[in-house]
Design a protein around this motif. Sequence first.
Motif, PDB file in Angstrom:
ATOM      1  N   ASN A  67       1.003  -1.117  -0.057  1.00 12.87           N
ATOM      2  CA  ASN A  67       0.075  -0.108   0.025  1.00 12.87           C
ATOM      3  C   ASN A  67       0.733   1.400   0.011  1.00 12.87           C
ATOM      4  OD1 ASN A  67      -1.492   2.253   1.598  1.00 12.87           O
ATOM      5  ND2 ASN A  67      -3.075   0.937   0.908  1.00 12.87           N
ATOM      6  N   SER A  68       1.987   1.369   0.934  1.00 10.81           N
ATOM      7  CA  SER A  68       2.734   2.360   0.768  1.00 10.81           C
ATOM      8  C   SER A  68       3.522   2.610  -0.355  1.00 10.81           C
ATOM      9  CB  SER A  68       3.761   2.095   2.077  1.00 10.81           C
ATOM     10  OG  SER A  68       4.816   2.932   2.220  1.00 10.81           O
ATOM     11  N   ASN A  70       2.786   1.768  -3.235  1.00 12.22           N
ATOM     12  CA  ASN A  70       1.830   2.075  -4.353  1.00 12.22           C
ATOM     13  C   ASN A  70       1.090   3.324  -4.188  1.00 12.22           C
ATOM     14  OD1 ASN A  70       0.687   0.873  -6.917  1.00 12.22           O
ATOM     15  ND2 ASN A  70      -1.617   1.055  -5.803  1.00 12.22           N
ATOM     16  N   GLY A  72       0.161   4.797  -1.285  1.00 17.95           N
ATOM     17  CA  GLY A  72      -0.957   4.960  -0.283  1.00 17.95           C
ATOM     18  C   GLY A  72      -2.548   4.238  -0.612  1.00 17.95           C
ATOM     19  N   SER A  73      -2.390   3.592  -1.441  1.00 19.35           N
ATOM     20  CA  SER A  73      -3.520   2.889  -2.109  1.00 19.35           C
ATOM     21  C   SER A  73      -3.207   1.616  -2.537  1.00 19.35           C
ATOM     22  CB  SER A  73      -4.337   3.956  -3.159  1.00 19.35           C
ATOM     23  OG  SER A  73      -5.296   3.260  -3.972  1.00 19.35           O
ATOM     24  N   TYR A  74      -4.420   0.732  -2.954  1.00 24.46           N
ATOM     25  CA  TYR A  74      -4.079  -0.607  -3.599  1.00 24.46           C
ATOM     26  C   TYR A  74      -4.648  -0.424  -5.058  1.00 24.46           C
ATOM     27  CZ  TYR A  74      -3.499  -2.617   0.840  1.00 24.46           C
ATOM     28  OH  TYR A  74      -2.835  -2.686   2.159  1.00 24.46           O
ATOM     29  N   TRP A  75      -5.196   0.893  -5.584  1.00 22.97           N
ATOM     30  CA  TRP A  75      -5.763   1.259  -6.857  1.00 22.97           C
ATOM     31  C   TRP A  75      -4.433   0.912  -7.966  1.00 22.97           C
ATOM     32  CZ3 TRP A  75      -4.885   4.432 -11.090  1.00 22.97           C
ATOM     33  CH2 TRP A  75      -5.900   4.330 -11.914  1.00 22.97           C
ATOM     34  N   ASN A  76      -4.896   0.472  -9.233  1.00 27.00           N
ATOM     35  CA  ASN A  76      -3.839   0.533 -10.249  1.00 27.00           C
ATOM     36  C   ASN A  76      -4.629   0.890 -11.453  1.00 27.00           C
ATOM     37  OD1 ASN A  76      -2.254  -1.349 -12.518  1.00 27.00           O
ATOM     38  ND2 ASN A  76      -0.942  -0.798 -10.780  1.00 27.00           N
ATOM     39  N   THR A 104     -10.377  -5.324   1.903  1.00 27.13           N
ATOM     40  CA  THR A 104      -9.644  -4.765   0.656  1.00 27.13           C
ATOM     41  C   THR A 104      -9.915  -5.349  -0.572  1.00 27.13           C
ATOM     42  OG1 THR A 104      -7.893  -4.086   2.288  1.00 27.13           O
ATOM     43  CG2 THR A 104      -7.302  -4.136   0.070  1.00 27.13           C
ATOM     44  N   GLN A 107     -13.001  -3.915  -1.760  1.00 29.86           N
ATOM     45  CA  GLN A 107     -12.742  -2.647  -2.397  1.00 29.86           C
ATOM     46  C   GLN A 107     -12.173  -2.530  -3.729  1.00 29.86           C
ATOM     47  OE1 GLN A 107      -9.274  -0.428  -0.746  1.00 29.86           O
ATOM     48  NE2 GLN A 107     -10.467   1.372  -0.576  1.00 29.86           N
ATOM     49  N   TRP A 111     -13.729  -1.434  -7.788  1.00 27.97           N
ATOM     50  CA  TRP A 111     -13.054  -0.644  -8.886  1.00 27.97           C
ATOM     51  C   TRP A 111     -12.936  -1.699  -9.887  1.00 27.97           C
ATOM     52  CZ3 TRP A 111      -8.581   0.231  -4.851  1.00 27.97           C
ATOM     53  CH2 TRP A 111      -8.887   1.285  -4.255  1.00 27.97           C
TER      54      TRP A 111
END
Length: 305
Positions: A67-68, A70, A72-76, A104, A107, A111
């Motif tokens: 997460n860090s 990336n 601060g998010s798991y989004w890609n 997670t 979430q 997306w």
Amino acid sequence: ADSSSVTIINRFWNETGNYFNYESDGYDETFHYWPQAHAMDVLIDAYIRTHDAKYKDCFDKWYAGINSKNGGSYWNNFYDDMEWIALTMIRLYEVTDEAKYLDTAKQLWNWIKEGWNEEYCNGGIAWNHGDVWSKNACSNGPAGLIACRLYQIEKVEEYKEWAIKIYQWEREHLFNPATGAVYDNIDGRTDNLNTLTLSYNQGTFLGTAHELFKITGEASYLKDARKAAYFGISDGSMIDAGNNLLRDEGNGDGGLFKGIFIRYFVKLILDDNLEPIYQKKFITFFNNNADILWRKGVNKSDLLY
């Protein structure tokens, strides 16, 4: 197996960043998003097999570390990349029962669902946020698996409906039921079908078909899984016929593809509903690949493949 699992920690784990380096021994500490899922899957496998706490000790660290790294998010930007992280989060939840992993995964799933559009090809999940016309096996196969796995955990009908919808779209547009081939992608702007076949796509398609068989009991799903698996181990586009090995699919991303196929191939082999004649063929192929990998593809002095 134990030695190999220890090696992935000793040679690839980044103690400072809490993620897996791109190359062993810190030669390249670059953070690559989607391979993180497959490296962690190895540790999950090892923990299930051994119950050794040294593997579990990496779970929370990795969860925070990627997460860090990336931002601060798991989004890609790539839907397929998020799908792999989601699948690993589901597995982490299953072995730890910690809600944050499932939360997670859900979430990420929310997306991923946004990648479905019917403007091109009457459906399917796009490859990435920018190219919404590119409908790929790599973004639909793993998505179907996520929906199946979430349904099996929570028994929410919406997940099953999504799984069937995604699978049916991929079957109609990218699967050849006569041969078992899973084609790579279709360009929604031109309807041009790219008939490239890859072990990654064979694996995720057969994996989703197999999960849907377990959920519904419908034999047609098991038949599709078997066809995709058989194509993957027999067609000249998939194997090196000279030694009956899965073919070289290159460096970089392609280096992971065979591992994806094998994971779902083995799950199918272990299903007693698979016809014995195919189970025997599949086991023979698997054992040959594993044996040659161990004898010829490993540096035995330090267990690097």
